[in-house]
Design an enzyme around this catalytic site. Structure first.
Site, PDB file in Angstrom:
ATOM      1  N   SER A  17     -10.988  -3.101   0.438  1.00 38.95           N
ATOM      2  CA  SER A  17     -10.681  -4.513   0.689  1.00 38.95           C
ATOM      3  C   SER A  17     -11.920  -5.370   0.974  1.00 38.95           C
ATOM      4  O   SER A  17     -12.013  -6.488   0.459  1.00 38.95           O
ATOM      5  CB  SER A  17      -9.667  -4.643   1.830  1.00 38.95           C
ATOM      6  OG  SER A  17      -8.437  -4.108   1.417  1.00 38.95           O
ATOM      7  N   LYS A  66       1.572  -0.878   9.570  1.00 31.63           N
ATOM      8  CA  LYS A  66       2.317  -2.002   8.978  1.00 31.63           C
ATOM      9  C   LYS A  66       3.607  -2.328   9.751  1.00 31.63           C
ATOM     10  O   LYS A  66       4.023  -3.480   9.789  1.00 31.63           O
ATOM     11  CB  LYS A  66       2.640  -1.714   7.509  1.00 31.63           C
ATOM     12  CG  LYS A  66       1.396  -1.720   6.617  1.00 31.63           C
ATOM     13  CD  LYS A  66       1.752  -1.521   5.161  1.00 31.63           C
ATOM     14  CE  LYS A  66       0.480  -1.375   4.309  1.00 31.63           C
ATOM     15  NZ  LYS A  66       0.762  -1.268   2.885  1.00 31.63           N
ATOM     16  N   ASP A 102       2.380  -6.716  -0.792  1.00 32.57           N
ATOM     17  CA  ASP A 102       2.332  -5.520  -1.649  1.00 32.57           C
ATOM     18  C   ASP A 102       3.236  -5.651  -2.880  1.00 32.57           C
ATOM     19  O   ASP A 102       2.824  -5.341  -4.006  1.00 32.57           O
ATOM     20  CB  ASP A 102       2.752  -4.272  -0.857  1.00 32.57           C
ATOM     21  CG  ASP A 102       1.629  -3.745   0.028  1.00 32.57           C
ATOM     22  OD1 ASP A 102       0.452  -4.022  -0.272  1.00 32.57           O
ATOM     23  OD2 ASP A 102       1.934  -3.051   1.018  1.00 32.57           O
ATOM     24  N   THR A 153      13.392  13.704  -0.396  1.00 30.41           N
ATOM     25  CA  THR A 153      14.498  13.780   0.569  1.00 30.41           C
ATOM     26  C   THR A 153      15.523  12.730   0.135  1.00 30.41           C
ATOM     27  O   THR A 153      15.369  11.537   0.426  1.00 30.41           O
ATOM     28  CB  THR A 153      13.985  13.471   1.998  1.00 30.41           C
ATOM     29  OG1 THR A 153      12.808  14.250   2.226  1.00 30.41           O
ATOM     30  CG2 THR A 153      15.030  13.778   3.048  1.00 30.41           C
TER      31      THR A 153
HETATM   32  N1  LIG Z   1      -2.140   0.259  -4.802  1.00 32.77           N
HETATM   33  C1  LIG Z   1      -1.735  -0.320  -3.685  1.00 32.77           C
HETATM   34  O1  LIG Z   1      -2.063  -1.486  -3.412  1.00 32.77           O
HETATM   35  C2  LIG Z   1      -0.813   0.427  -2.732  1.00 32.77           C
HETATM   36  C3  LIG Z   1      -0.131  -0.265  -1.732  1.00 32.77           C
HETATM   37  C4  LIG Z   1       0.727   0.463  -0.889  1.00 32.77           C
HETATM   38  C5  LIG Z   1       0.866   1.852  -1.053  1.00 32.77           C
HETATM   39  N2  LIG Z   1       0.165   2.485  -2.044  1.00 32.77           N
HETATM   40  C6  LIG Z   1       0.313   3.965  -2.266  1.00 32.77           C
HETATM   41  O2  LIG Z   1       1.678   4.298  -2.318  1.00 32.77           O
HETATM   42  C7  LIG Z   1       1.860   5.639  -1.874  1.00 32.77           C
HETATM   43  C8  LIG Z   1       3.008   5.708  -0.865  1.00 32.77           C
HETATM   44  O3  LIG Z   1       2.666   5.003   0.335  1.00 32.77           O
HETATM   45  P1  LIG Z   1       3.736   4.807   1.525  1.00 32.77           P
HETATM   46  O4  LIG Z   1       3.111   3.862   2.490  1.00 32.77           O
HETATM   47  O5  LIG Z   1       5.078   4.476   0.996  1.00 32.77           O
HETATM   48  O6  LIG Z   1       3.794   6.281   2.168  1.00 32.77           O
HETATM   49  P2  LIG Z   1       4.950   6.861   3.104  1.00 32.77           P
HETATM   50  O7  LIG Z   1       5.702   5.785   3.795  1.00 32.77           O
HETATM   51  O8  LIG Z   1       4.299   7.926   3.899  1.00 32.77           O
HETATM   52  O9  LIG Z   1       5.994   7.559   2.082  1.00 32.77           O
HETATM   53  C9  LIG Z   1       5.625   8.677   1.343  1.00 32.77           C
HETATM   54  C10 LIG Z   1       6.696   9.005   0.289  1.00 32.77           C
HETATM   55  O10 LIG Z   1       6.152  10.011  -0.567  1.00 32.77           O
HETATM   56  C11 LIG Z   1       7.048  11.112  -0.615  1.00 32.77           C
HETATM   57  N3  LIG Z   1       6.261  12.336  -0.763  1.00 32.77           N
HETATM   58  C12 LIG Z   1       5.212  12.752  -0.007  1.00 32.77           C
HETATM   59  N4  LIG Z   1       4.714  13.908  -0.493  1.00 32.77           N
HETATM   60  C13 LIG Z   1       5.458  14.224  -1.578  1.00 32.77           C
HETATM   61  C14 LIG Z   1       5.419  15.299  -2.504  1.00 32.77           C
HETATM   62  N5  LIG Z   1       4.513  16.277  -2.399  1.00 32.77           N
HETATM   63  N6  LIG Z   1       6.320  15.308  -3.513  1.00 32.77           N
HETATM   64  C15 LIG Z   1       7.226  14.325  -3.629  1.00 32.77           C
HETATM   65  N7  LIG Z   1       7.319  13.272  -2.773  1.00 32.77           N
HETATM   66  C16 LIG Z   1       6.436  13.235  -1.756  1.00 32.77           C
HETATM   67  C17 LIG Z   1       7.830  11.066   0.684  1.00 32.77           C
HETATM   68  O11 LIG Z   1       9.046  11.752   0.501  1.00 32.77           O
HETATM   69  P3  LIG Z   1       9.910  12.310   1.740  1.00 32.77           P
HETATM   70  O12 LIG Z   1      10.732  11.179   2.241  1.00 32.77           O
HETATM   71  O13 LIG Z   1      10.742  13.398   1.133  1.00 32.77           O
HETATM   72  O14 LIG Z   1       8.940  12.828   2.768  1.00 32.77           O
HETATM   73  C18 LIG Z   1       8.000   9.548   0.852  1.00 32.77           C
HETATM   74  O15 LIG Z   1       9.061   9.060   0.075  1.00 32.77           O
HETATM   75  C19 LIG Z   1       0.502   6.099  -1.311  1.00 32.77           C
HETATM   76  O16 LIG Z   1      -0.127   6.891  -2.297  1.00 32.77           O
HETATM   77  C20 LIG Z   1      -0.251   4.799  -1.117  1.00 32.77           C
HETATM   78  O17 LIG Z   1      -1.649   4.988  -1.247  1.00 32.77           O
HETATM   79  C21 LIG Z   1      -0.657   1.806  -2.893  1.00 32.77           C
END
Ligand SMILES: NC(=O)c1ccc[n+]([C@@H]2O[C@H](COP(=O)([O-])OP(=O)(O)OC[C@H]3O[C@@H](n4cnc5c(N)ncnc54)[C@H](OP(=O)(O)O)[C@@H]3O)[C@@H](O)[C@H]2O)c1
Length: 295
Positions: A17, A66, A102, A153
């Site tokens: 950022s 967040k 986002d 899940t």
């Molecule tokens: N490019 C951007 O600007 C931006 C912005 C925001 C987020 N992101 C990216 O988006 C992703 C998710 O972020 P988040 O904040 O939503 O994370 P989060 O709240 O921790 O949620 C993680 C999700 O991933 C699932 N998961 C984790 N490990 C897994 C695996 N091995 N196989 C299948 N599913 C799995 C979890 O499933 P369960 O519920 O089963 O645990 C949950 O649904 C991250 O990689 C983050 O870097 C990018």
């Protein structure tokens, strides 16, 4: 006088950022300084208030704060309300304003940079965490005909859909418009496990954090091969695991989330400064920066 902004998180050293906002500031002639603020896991509010009291004008908020930022903000935008999370804080005279950029970032990257209009499309979102919660409203508002949320899940995906549908009338009132055209929300949204995905998707978005470990997702090749675009919210200097999986499965086009990162930053810049920077040159510069680091 130079206005101060920062990204607050834990960890935060990896954040792109500061580099993005420095480019936006140069491009628009805005006199700002943008840094990194590492807050202790149990000290988010203290760190934010100290930054504000020292004259800071606003913050981007990243993992894991967040939800705390949402709770702390005195006022929230309808899109932050819908997401239940805040990634942008602006310190106004009458209190902190919390927003969530986002989802707007994802939609803009897909529609404007990648040229895929979302109206009428069938979208599959993998994952049911914070990122999915943030993009659901904007995807529907952009006119997606159908959004399926599939999660490892399954119960979390189902609960997310239920929660979203239940709070929809309030969102519609707050935004001054219904959440999307066409059928009732309940018919446009579905939550399931990876084994109940079905098919016929135009766009598949990976919003899981599986990319961090380079893991392959248990998705049928046919689902990916049938989509016009596979979009990984995760980004990296090298091809991400989901981009590689999608292309190998036969998807004609796949990209990572660097564009979303730049677009959500531009939207935050607009919230703070009232000016929307051009994102294309900043995306190109960042992509080159990443490639150079990868060697
Ligand atoms: N490019 C951007 O600007 C931006 C912005 C925001 C987020 N992101 C990216 O988006 C992703 C998710 O972020 P988040 O904040 O939503 O994370 P989060 O709240 O921790 O949620 C993680 C999700 O991933 C699932 N998961 C984790 N490990 C897994 C695996 N091995 N196989 C299948 N599913 C799995 C979890 O499933 P369960 O519920 O089963 O645990 C949950 O649904 C991250 O990689 C983050 O870097 C990018």
């Amino acid at each position: 006088m130079t206005d101060r902004y920062a990204v607050v998180g834990n960890p935060v050293a990896h954040s792109r950022s500061p580099s993005i906002h420095a480019r936006f500031a140069r491009q628009t002639g805005q006199d700002i300084e943008y840094g990194r603020l590492l807050a202790p896991l149990d000290g988010f509010v203290e760190a934010v208030e100290r930054f504000r009291d020292a004259g800071g004008r606003g913050l981007n908020v990243t993992l894991p704060f967040k939800l705390e930022a949402f709770a702390w903000a005195a006022r929230r935008s309808p899109r932050a309300q819908a997401a239940g999370a805040v990634n942008t804080l602006r310190f106004d005279a009458d209190g902190a304003f919390g927003d969530n950029t986002d989802g707007a970032g994802l939609v803009r990257d897909i529609e404007a940079r990648l040229g895929l209009p979302l109206a009428g499309r069938s979208v599959l979102v993998l994952g049911a965490g914070g990122a999915t919660r943030g993009v659901l409203g904007p995807l529907l508002e952009a006119g997606a005909a159908r959004v399926t949320i599939a999660n490892r899940t399954a119960a979390r995906a189902v609960a997310l859909v239920d929660q979203f549908v239940m709070s929809a009338p309030a969102q519609a009132t707050a935004a001054g418009a219904p959440p999307g055209p066409g059928a009732p929300l309940r018919e446009r949204l579905r939550g399931c496990g990876f084994d109940g995905i079905g098919g016929g998707f135009d766009l598949v978005v990976n919003a899981t954090s599986a990319g961090l470990a380079g893991e392959r997702l248990p998705i049928d090749d046919a689902v990916l091969a049938g989509a016009a675009l596979a979009y990984d919210m995760f980004y990296s200097a090298r091809e991400t695991a989901f981009v590689a999986q999608s292309l190998a499965a036969g998807c004609p086009r796949a990209c990572d989330g660097l564009g979303m990162l730049v677009e959500q930053a531009a939207e935050s810049f607009l919230v703070w400064r009232g000016v929307r920077p051009l994102t294309a040159p900043v995306y190109e510069a960042l992509r080159a920066e990443l490639a150079a680091e990868a060697g």
